[in-house]
Design a protein around this motif. Structure first.
Motif, PDB file in Angstrom:
ATOM      1  N   VAL A  53     -10.613  -0.529 -13.249  1.00 37.97           N
ATOM      2  CA  VAL A  53     -11.067   0.778 -13.754  1.00 37.97           C
ATOM      3  C   VAL A  53     -12.478   1.069 -13.261  1.00 37.97           C
ATOM      4  O   VAL A  53     -12.787   2.191 -12.831  1.00 37.97           O
ATOM      5  N   LEU A  54     -13.350   0.071 -13.309  1.00 32.38           N
ATOM      6  CA  LEU A  54     -14.738   0.258 -12.870  1.00 32.38           C
ATOM      7  C   LEU A  54     -14.821   0.520 -11.369  1.00 32.38           C
ATOM      8  O   LEU A  54     -15.679   1.288 -10.913  1.00 32.38           O
ATOM      9  N   ASN A  55     -13.949  -0.099 -10.597  1.00 32.27           N
ATOM     10  CA  ASN A  55     -13.936   0.170  -9.155  1.00 32.27           C
ATOM     11  C   ASN A  55     -13.524   1.610  -8.862  1.00 32.27           C
ATOM     12  O   ASN A  55     -14.005   2.221  -7.903  1.00 32.27           O
ATOM     13  N   PHE A  69       0.822  -1.208   0.000  1.00 30.63           N
ATOM     14  CA  PHE A  69       0.000   0.000   0.000  1.00 30.63           C
ATOM     15  C   PHE A  69       0.862   1.266   0.000  1.00 30.63           C
ATOM     16  O   PHE A  69       0.609   2.213  -0.760  1.00 30.63           O
ATOM     17  N   LYS A  70       1.894   1.297   0.855  1.00 29.55           N
ATOM     18  CA  LYS A  70       2.730   2.487   0.955  1.00 29.55           C
ATOM     19  C   LYS A  70       3.488   2.756  -0.336  1.00 29.55           C
ATOM     20  O   LYS A  70       3.640   3.909  -0.749  1.00 29.55           O
ATOM     21  N   CYS A  71       3.948   1.693  -0.958  1.00 33.33           N
ATOM     22  CA  CYS A  71       4.678   1.839  -2.219  1.00 33.33           C
ATOM     23  C   CYS A  71       3.773   2.430  -3.302  1.00 33.33           C
ATOM     24  O   CYS A  71       4.153   3.397  -3.981  1.00 33.33           O
ATOM     25  N   VAL A  72       2.581   1.859  -3.465  1.00 31.06           N
ATOM     26  CA  VAL A  72       1.649   2.337  -4.492  1.00 31.06           C
ATOM     27  C   VAL A  72       1.255   3.786  -4.219  1.00 31.06           C
ATOM     28  O   VAL A  72       1.221   4.626  -5.135  1.00 31.06           O
ATOM     29  N   THR A  73       0.981   4.098  -2.960  1.00 25.06           N
ATOM     30  CA  THR A  73       0.600   5.464  -2.593  1.00 25.06           C
ATOM     31  C   THR A  73       1.703   6.452  -2.921  1.00 25.06           C
ATOM     32  O   THR A  73       1.458   7.540  -3.457  1.00 25.06           O
ATOM     33  N   GLU A  74       2.948   6.081  -2.613  1.00 22.52           N
ATOM     34  CA  GLU A  74       4.077   6.975  -2.864  1.00 22.52           C
ATOM     35  C   GLU A  74       4.274   7.221  -4.358  1.00 22.52           C
ATOM     36  O   GLU A  74       4.553   8.356  -4.788  1.00 22.52           O
ATOM     37  N   VAL A  75       4.115   6.181  -5.173  1.00 26.71           N
ATOM     38  CA  VAL A  75       4.239   6.356  -6.627  1.00 26.71           C
ATOM     39  C   VAL A  75       3.170   7.315  -7.135  1.00 26.71           C
ATOM     40  O   VAL A  75       3.451   8.217  -7.946  1.00 26.71           O
ATOM     41  N   LEU A  76       1.932   7.151  -6.668  1.00 21.79           N
ATOM     42  CA  LEU A  76       0.856   8.040  -7.092  1.00 21.79           C
ATOM     43  C   LEU A  76       1.104   9.475  -6.631  1.00 21.79           C
ATOM     44  O   LEU A  76       0.795  10.425  -7.355  1.00 21.79           O
ATOM     45  N   HIS A  77       1.661   9.625  -5.429  1.00 26.25           N
ATOM     46  CA  HIS A  77       2.027  10.955  -4.937  1.00 26.25           C
ATOM     47  C   HIS A  77       2.983  11.638  -5.902  1.00 26.25           C
ATOM     48  O   HIS A  77       2.835  12.822  -6.228  1.00 26.25           O
ATOM     49  N   SER A  81     -10.252  -1.165  -0.511  1.00 26.54           N
ATOM     50  CA  SER A  81     -11.221  -0.120  -0.831  1.00 26.54           C
ATOM     51  C   SER A  81     -10.653   1.250  -0.484  1.00 26.54           C
ATOM     52  O   SER A  81     -10.904   2.242  -1.184  1.00 26.54           O
ATOM     53  N   PHE A  82      -9.859   1.310   0.602  1.00 24.92           N
ATOM     54  CA  PHE A  82      -9.227   2.581   0.965  1.00 24.92           C
ATOM     55  C   PHE A  82      -8.226   3.011  -0.099  1.00 24.92           C
ATOM     56  O   PHE A  82      -8.096   4.200  -0.404  1.00 24.92           O
ATOM     57  N   MET A  83      -7.526   2.057  -0.703  1.00 31.24           N
ATOM     58  CA  MET A  83      -6.552   2.386  -1.741  1.00 31.24           C
ATOM     59  C   MET A  83      -7.241   2.980  -2.965  1.00 31.24           C
ATOM     60  O   MET A  83      -6.722   3.914  -3.588  1.00 31.24           O
ATOM     61  N   TYR A  84      -8.430   2.442  -3.303  1.00 32.75           N
ATOM     62  CA  TYR A  84      -9.193   3.016  -4.425  1.00 32.75           C
ATOM     63  C   TYR A  84      -9.576   4.455  -4.117  1.00 32.75           C
ATOM     64  O   TYR A  84      -9.495   5.345  -4.979  1.00 32.75           O
ATOM     65  N   SER A  85      -9.984   4.687  -2.883  1.00 33.91           N
ATOM     66  CA  SER A  85     -10.347   6.044  -2.462  1.00 33.91           C
ATOM     67  C   SER A  85      -9.132   6.971  -2.547  1.00 33.91           C
ATOM     68  O   SER A  85      -9.231   8.109  -3.015  1.00 33.91           O
ATOM     69  N   LYS A  86      -7.990   6.479  -2.088  1.00 28.13           N
ATOM     70  CA  LYS A  86      -6.760   7.273  -2.101  1.00 28.13           C
ATOM     71  C   LYS A  86      -6.326   7.578  -3.530  1.00 28.13           C
ATOM     72  O   LYS A  86      -5.872   8.698  -3.828  1.00 28.13           O
ATOM     73  N   ALA A  87      -6.460   6.602  -4.423  1.00 23.41           N
ATOM     74  CA  ALA A  87      -6.074   6.805  -5.816  1.00 23.41           C
ATOM     75  C   ALA A  87      -6.942   7.878  -6.471  1.00 23.41           C
ATOM     76  O   ALA A  87      -6.446   8.732  -7.214  1.00 23.41           O
ATOM     77  N   PHE A  90      -1.276   2.087 -11.384  1.00 22.42           N
ATOM     78  CA  PHE A  90      -2.246   1.636 -10.388  1.00 22.42           C
ATOM     79  C   PHE A  90      -3.020   0.421 -10.898  1.00 22.42           C
ATOM     80  O   PHE A  90      -3.215  -0.551 -10.166  1.00 22.42           O
ATOM     81  N   ILE A  91      -3.458   0.472 -12.161  1.00 25.18           N
ATOM     82  CA  ILE A  91      -4.206  -0.656 -12.740  1.00 25.18           C
ATOM     83  C   ILE A  91      -3.308  -1.888 -12.816  1.00 25.18           C
ATOM     84  O   ILE A  91      -3.717  -2.999 -12.450  1.00 25.18           O
ATOM     85  N   TRP A  92      -2.075  -1.698 -13.260  1.00 22.68           N
ATOM     86  CA  TRP A  92      -1.127  -2.824 -13.343  1.00 22.68           C
ATOM     87  C   TRP A  92      -0.900  -3.435 -11.961  1.00 22.68           C
ATOM     88  O   TRP A  92      -0.915  -4.655 -11.796  1.00 22.68           O
ATOM     89  N   ALA A  93      -0.702  -2.590 -10.965  1.00 24.71           N
ATOM     90  CA  ALA A  93      -0.455  -3.089  -9.608  1.00 24.71           C
ATOM     91  C   ALA A  93      -1.623  -3.922  -9.106  1.00 24.71           C
ATOM     92  O   ALA A  93      -1.432  -4.933  -8.420  1.00 24.71           O
ATOM     93  N   GLY A  94      -2.844  -3.516  -9.467  1.00 31.03           N
ATOM     94  CA  GLY A  94      -4.027  -4.240  -9.023  1.00 31.03           C
ATOM     95  C   GLY A  94      -4.188  -5.608  -9.644  1.00 31.03           C
ATOM     96  O   GLY A  94      -5.037  -6.404  -9.214  1.00 31.03           O
TER      97      GLY A  94
END
Length: 485
Positions: free
Chosen positions: A145-147, A69-77, A104-110, A91-95
């Motif tokens: 993508v739909l999520n 989670f922290k890694c994905v969040t940092e990349v998006l940041h 669900s929180f990660m989707y919200s954060k993205a 993000f899609i690739w990671a999923g």
């Protein structure tokens, strides 16, 4: 100790923030985890910068770094705000990776970091980018993508994504349709939602419980109750048996629309059906609350009898709803009788029931009755909860009856109940006691605050010092100065 020194001490001490003795964030394990995530993010981000957005899905697996989670969040940041497409494709690739799954929180954060709500066109651009690049896109990628569309509440974009699946030789399943149908239901566009549900049948798909619940909520929210009720019958004819969730959803919406006659019919159907359709405490409580809001407490009491006859025990919310309705109509004695009745059934305690009654007595300006009940509880060893204690004492202070409020708090302490009052109330009480010159009680409260480690609120310190200028009580000043430290 000089009063001016006390005043300065208060101002200084209350401006300071308490510093924790230790923090897990500084522990070796936490530090190592954070460093590893930062290192992974750095590797992924560097790779994205080097290869750009084209076909990154083919090259990303070469990055030998763990995903979390922290890694994905940092990349998006790092990708915000000008590299949203690169961030979204990552993000899609990671999923899609087997060793990682978006929460669900990660989707919200993205959605927040990539500003998808403000720029919904990025969803379209991503899917078109896959087509232009000739990427092989899986159904799971479309679901990611739909999520995101679901989290951002993008109904039209979600429908567009659904339609695009065919261009990638993919067949939408029930889960995909449910996401899009739910979005249109929440938007109130029930004609489109109904069209999509009918479309499922043309693709050899069948609506499930999730589909029907979304549709029922949607119909009720736009006032189409008959369509909602008809959908329950439709379910039966198509092999999907309604359960308590379906009935309760419909019943709750019918109650909110004020159609109590229809609500009772539905409740009767549930009781008659039994099994998975049997009404539960939430079902009955919903009907009771609706009757109480309409001022029909006698009907609500009949539902209480009905639920107990059906073998369903009321809970604190049920009783609290009835107490509220009865107090609103001035029927306090009936509230006591209801409490005796439900406590006898062993489903709710006197402490919970009386605490609720105190709240509503205060709400409806029956402060004397509330105080009397509170004292009776303490005398009989029945423990009031923290909320009831705090609300009653606060109200007494607002009425200028600070000494009464202090006496109640003092009684709680003497009985050594685990019940506690809001920490700010101690400052309110202390301020009030000083204003009304109850210095003996103020000193006692100051000692208690010191013992409990409760800090004096900064907003009250000046007022307290100002009133203490009229009295020369070195003992009190000594205790107060310690509270601020």
């Amino acid at each position: 100790m000089a009063l001016s020194s006390i005043s300065k001490l208060f101002s200084l001490s209350n401006s300071l923030k308490a510093t924790p003795k230790f923090s897990t964030l500084n522990s070796p394990t936490a530090t190592a985890t954070a460093t590893a995530s930062a290192s992974s993010a750095e590797q992924f981000y560097t790779h994205l910068q080097r290869h750009g957005v084209n076909n990154i899905e083919k090259t990303l697996p070469s990055v030998q770094a763990p995903l979390d989670f922290k890694c994905v969040t940092e990349v998006l940041h790092r990708c915000q705000p000008n590299q949203s497409q690169i961030g979204l494709r990552f993000f899609i690739w990671a999923g899609l990776q087997s060793n990682y799954r978006h929460s669900s929180f990660m989707y919200s954060k993205a959605c927040e970091l990539l500003q998808i709500n403000r720029n919904p066109g990025v969803v379209v651009d991503i899917v078109e980018g896959y087509r232009v690049d000739g990427c092989v896109v899986s159904a799971k990628a479309f679901k990611v993508v739909l999520n995101l569309c679901k989290e951002a509440r993008l109904a039209n974009e979600a429908l567009w994504v659904l339609r695009k699946m065919k261009e990638f030789s993919l067949q939408a399943d029930t889960t995909v349709y449910n996401v899009v149908i739910r979005l249109f239901c929440e938007k109130g566009e029930m004609d489109m939602a109904e069209e999509l549900m009918n479309e499922m049948g043309l693709s050899d798909l069948y609506p499930d419980i999730i589909t029907y619940v979304a549709m029922i909520k949607g119909f009720c929210n736009v006032g189409r109750l008959e369509d909602a009720c008809g959908l329950v019958k439709f379910m039966r004819g198509h092999g999907c048996m309604p359960n308590v969730v379906v009935y309760s959803t419909l019943l709750d919406r019918v109650c909110k629309c004020g159609s109590m006659g229809r609500a009772l019919e539905l409740l009767g159907e549930m009781e008659k059906e039994g099994g998975d359709c049997s009404p539960n405490v939430v079902t009955y409580t919903s009907v009771i609350q609706s009757f109480c809001k309409k001022g029909q407490t006698m009907e609500a009491l009949e539902i209480l009898d009905r639920m107990e006859a059906f073998g369903c025990a009321p809970n604190r919310v049920t009783v609290s709803s009835l107490i509220n309705g009865l107090c609103m109509e001035g029927c306090v004695e009936k509230a006591y009788k209801v409490i005796d009745k439900v406590v006898a059934g062993d489903s709710v305690s006197y402490g919970d029931c009386y605490s609720s009654l105190i709240l509503y007595l205060v709400k409806f300006k029956k402060l004397e009755d509330a105080q009397k009940l509170f004292r009776e509880m303490l005398a009989s060893g029945v423990k009031p909860d923290s909320l009831a204690s705090s609300i009653l004492i606060r109200e007494l202070c607002l009425e200028g009856r600070v000494l009464d409020g202090f006496c109640l708090s003092d009684e709680i302490e003497k009985l050594e109940f685990l019940t506690s009052i809001d920490s700010d109330l101690y400052s309110i009480l202390l301020d009030g006691l000083c204003q009304q010159s109850h210095l003996v009680e103020a000193a006692k409260l100051a000692r208690l605050m010191l013992k409990k480690g409760i800090r004096l609120k900064a907003s009250y310190s000046d007022s307290i010092v100002e009133h203490l200028k009229k009295f020369e009580d070195e003992e009190l000043l000594k205790h107060l100065s310690k509270i601020g430290k």
